[in-house]
Scaffold this motif. Structure first.
Motif, PDB file in Angstrom:
ATOM      1  N   GLU A   1       0.820  -1.201   0.000  1.00 56.03           N
ATOM      2  CA  GLU A   1       0.000   0.000   0.000  1.00 56.03           C
ATOM      3  C   GLU A   1       0.862   1.263   0.000  1.00 56.03           C
ATOM      4  O   GLU A   1       1.916   1.309   0.635  1.00 56.03           O
ATOM      5  N   LYS A   2       0.382   2.260  -0.752  1.00 61.16           N
ATOM      6  CA  LYS A   2       1.024   3.577  -0.814  1.00 61.16           C
ATOM      7  C   LYS A   2       2.471   3.485  -1.293  1.00 61.16           C
ATOM      8  O   LYS A   2       3.332   4.266  -0.870  1.00 61.16           O
ATOM      9  N   SER A   3       2.744   2.513  -2.141  1.00 63.52           N
ATOM     10  CA  SER A   3       4.097   2.346  -2.667  1.00 63.52           C
ATOM     11  C   SER A   3       4.047   1.612  -4.001  1.00 63.52           C
ATOM     12  O   SER A   3       3.171   0.774  -4.219  1.00 63.52           O
ATOM     13  N   GLU A   4       4.980   1.944  -4.882  1.00 61.57           N
ATOM     14  CA  GLU A   4       5.107   1.201  -6.134  1.00 61.57           C
ATOM     15  C   GLU A   4       5.961  -0.053  -5.941  1.00 61.57           C
ATOM     16  O   GLU A   4       6.061  -0.885  -6.836  1.00 61.57           O
TER      17      GLU A   4
END
Length: 288
Positions: A251-254
């Motif tokens: 989550e909230k990251s590539e």
């Protein structure tokens, strides 16, 4: 009374028939797992996109293989077949994520060098060591890989350039028996560079996600090796339990981690519902 006796006899006969059928099925499953599936290599293509992946690297093919566990249950002849399959994928970059030899049923041998030397990749061949390699001899295994043309990354990285773009391949020292140092492995990496991390144990991803890394490639778990339908794996090793098989996002990251199922086996020479794997990654630039 007679009807009850007949029913009991029928039930007993039916139960024995079912038990016999299950025994035969288990026998066939065991034979399939030992002599069939563990040699039935799956070629899997994974397509991913990242904002930091340079357009100049479009079409580059990154091929990963892992956990050959050369020894009693997987011969150098079998590895030669793996090498041929990898070459058919026309790799630009080859990544090996550890456990070249099996520490329980194998030993380090130079005989594999001519086979691994057949692997050709225009942008480089990179490797990290696994826990079985470390148990045998990290220096000897590293020497075999380097003489086979691999760059072995131990808390280190290399830059690959193409046109006006570049990416960085980093490698982590093995976690159980080495001295992993991620900041040192990423030394020199620029904020806008795409970073590919090779780490033998996949659960290291929980640490890697907090750093400027885009994709982590791992092995170690063998995908569980024996996977029961609707249940999952019977056993996975430490640091290979959370991210057991395939691709995982955060989550909230590539950042993503991919756990390759490996080529060989460990503990038992059997695979079930978990074929050995060669993975081809085709990456592209994610548009804003």
């Amino acid at each position: 009374m007679n009807n009850r006796r007949i029913n009991r006899r029928t039930f007993l006969k039916h139960s024995l028939s079912v038990a016999g059928s299950l025994g035969i099925l288990a026998g066939f499953s065991g034979l399939y797992g030992i002599f069939g599936e563990r040699y039935w290599i799956q070629l899997r293509t994974v397509r991913l996109s990242y904002r930091r992946y340079p357009p100049a690297f479009a079409g580059v093919r990154i091929v990963q293989f892992s956990d050959t566990h050369i020894g009693k249950h997987y011969s150098i002849g079998h590895v030669a077949r793996v090498v041929a399959l990898i070459q058919r994928q026309k790799p630009d970059i080859i990544c090996f994520t550890g456990d070249l030899f099996d520490s329980q049923y194998g030993e380090v041998t130079d005989d594999v060098i001519p086979v691994l030397s057949r692997l050709q990749a225009g942008m480089g061949k990179f490797a990290v060591l696994g826990n079985h390699d470390m148990r045998l001899s990290s220096e000897r295994v590293r020497d075999v890989l380097e003489r086979s043309g691999f760059t072995v990354l131990v808390n280190d990285n290399r830059t690959i350039e193409r046109g006006n773009g570049r990416i960085r391949v980093a490698g982590l020292d093995e976690i159980f028996h080495g001295k992993p140092d991620l900041p040192h492995a990423l030394q020199g990496a620029k904020e806008d560079e795409f970073v590919l991390l090779l780490a033998h144990e996949p659960d290291f991803a929980d640490t890697a996600v907090a750093h400027p890394i885009d994709l982590q490639l791992s092995g170690h778990s063998h995908g569980g090796q024996i996977r029961i339908p609707f249940y999952g794996s019977l056993f996975t090793p430490d640091l290979g339990q959370k991210y057991q098989i395939g691709l995982y996002g955060f989550e909230k990251s590539e950042f993503q981690v991919y756990t390759n199922r490996g080529i060989g086996t460990t503990l038992f020479p059997i695979r079930f519902n978990c074929r050995p794997e060669i993975t081809v990654f085709v990456l592209e630039t994610k548009l804003p």
